[in-house]
Design an enzyme around this catalytic site. Sequence first.
Site, short mmCIF file in Angstrom:
data_model
loop_
_atom_site.label_atom_id
_atom_site.label_comp_id
_atom_site.label_asym_id
_atom_site.label_seq_id
_atom_site.Cartn_x
_atom_site.Cartn_y
_atom_site.Cartn_z
N HIS A 161 -17.75 -54.88 -1.48
CA HIS A 161 -17.91 -54.48 0.15
C HIS A 161 -16.59 -53.57 0.32
O HIS A 161 -16.68 -53.24 1.54
CB HIS A 161 -18.05 -55.76 0.97
N ASP B 246 -25.58 -59.75 -6.51
CA ASP B 246 -25.11 -60.66 -5.40
C ASP B 246 -26.05 -60.64 -4.28
O ASP B 246 -26.99 -59.70 -4.27
CB ASP B 246 -23.95 -60.03 -4.79
N ASP C 233 -24.46 -66.23 -4.44
CA ASP C 233 -24.80 -66.81 -3.03
C ASP C 233 -26.44 -66.36 -2.96
O ASP C 233 -27.03 -66.59 -1.80
CB ASP C 233 -23.97 -65.93 -2.13
N HIS D 73 -25.94 -59.88 -1.08
CA HIS D 73 -25.80 -58.98 -0.25
C HIS D 73 -25.33 -57.45 -0.94
O HIS D 73 -25.25 -57.40 -2.09
CB HIS D 73 -24.40 -59.21 0.27
ZN LIG Z 1 -22.50 -61.98 -1.42
#
Ligand SMILES: [Zn+2]
Length: 407
Positions: free
Chosen positions: A182, A218, A304, A220
């Site tokens: 990120h 991931d 995750d 996200h």
């Molecule tokens: Zn994540």
Amino acid sequence: MERSTFKRRQLLAGFASATAMGFLAGRFADRAGKPRESNLFETPFTFSDESRTGLFEDESFFFHDWHSHPESASRLMQVHDELSDFKDMKFRKIAVRSSPFQGAAEWIEALSVVHDRKYLERVSEKIDQRDYLTQSRWSPYGGPHARDATYKAAVGTFELASKVANGELANGFALIRPPGHHAGRAFSGGYCFTNSVAYAAKRLVAKNRKPVLILDLDVHHGNGTEDIFYSSPEVTYVSVHQDDWPYTGGIERTGEGAGSGLNFNLPMPLGLTGRSWHEAVEKFVVPIVEKTRPAQILVSMGYDTHWRDPQGSMLLSVDEQMSLVASVQRVAERVCEGKVVFVLEGGYERRATALGVLNTLNRLVADKKAIIKDPLGPAPLGDAQEMAKLEREFAKRLDSARKVHGL
Ligand SMILES: [Zn+2]
């Protein structure tokens, strides 16, 4: 390993964690606040020069800690805790010394490979203090080991990937933290402030002049990695993610300029199982790898996606996560001699993350002979009609993402 040795190591790891809580911090830092090598970190992993699978971990990833934060050192301690159930895994040790970067200027210089200098200067002012770096609830945090950990995570990932690139190793895993996907050229977010996978990819390309593909699994979207390579012709970015926070990663984001057509996103409806994720990898990721033919694949691996993860809304089991790993290995065999390096990103349910990491390591070492250990089992079954609806929506998105990229 004898139980007493193992227990002692666990105790030491716990002790190391306590340092970041404050009261022992001085033991790991000299008077100028610089971290120094300690004798307290002992890894329970077994290393051998015969192994063709590289493993990179470092004490700084255990010492950089904030006990109550979701992204804390306990994520990695749990990996050590569960290791005794995975026998016969041997790795080639990858180690990075912290000495070259002790000052702020050196830290900024090293990470400016992928980040804007002004951004790094701002981060550098706060990084040594044990505090949040931003006001966001997803903020990463600094501390006496943050500079060391972020530097080593980036450099160690590159060194591991570099050994896979030149054939010295077959594959590898960078068991690093804090995560990085990120963190963009000039922004932090989602517990990330320096982007290790991007750093490794950028330096690999500079060194070998061969294309690299970053596959982000991931849960996200890796908005930071996308930002860094959005107009790069040398690094392809592919992400499969839940269509939610950080609210980026749309299908239409395909890259620009020289990187046009080299950014691939598949946002998935929330609540899907591994069946849909497997289809996403087989029908979206695999054709992209075959089309772009990278010399090497770096996987931004988040665990995750697991059904128990508090920060993801997908329903994958460890077993299903491993089917994704297997698909990636197969296509890598066909396209780039199996040159894959997994890099840890998210994963916040401690046990699920540890089991995910260890099963992945086992697959890297033992390949098809690896027996999957998934004591957590599959997600409890939900409403079948609701699931069918989600899967129809997923099929539409998969179709449209494939069309946009002519797959
Ligand atoms: Zn994540």
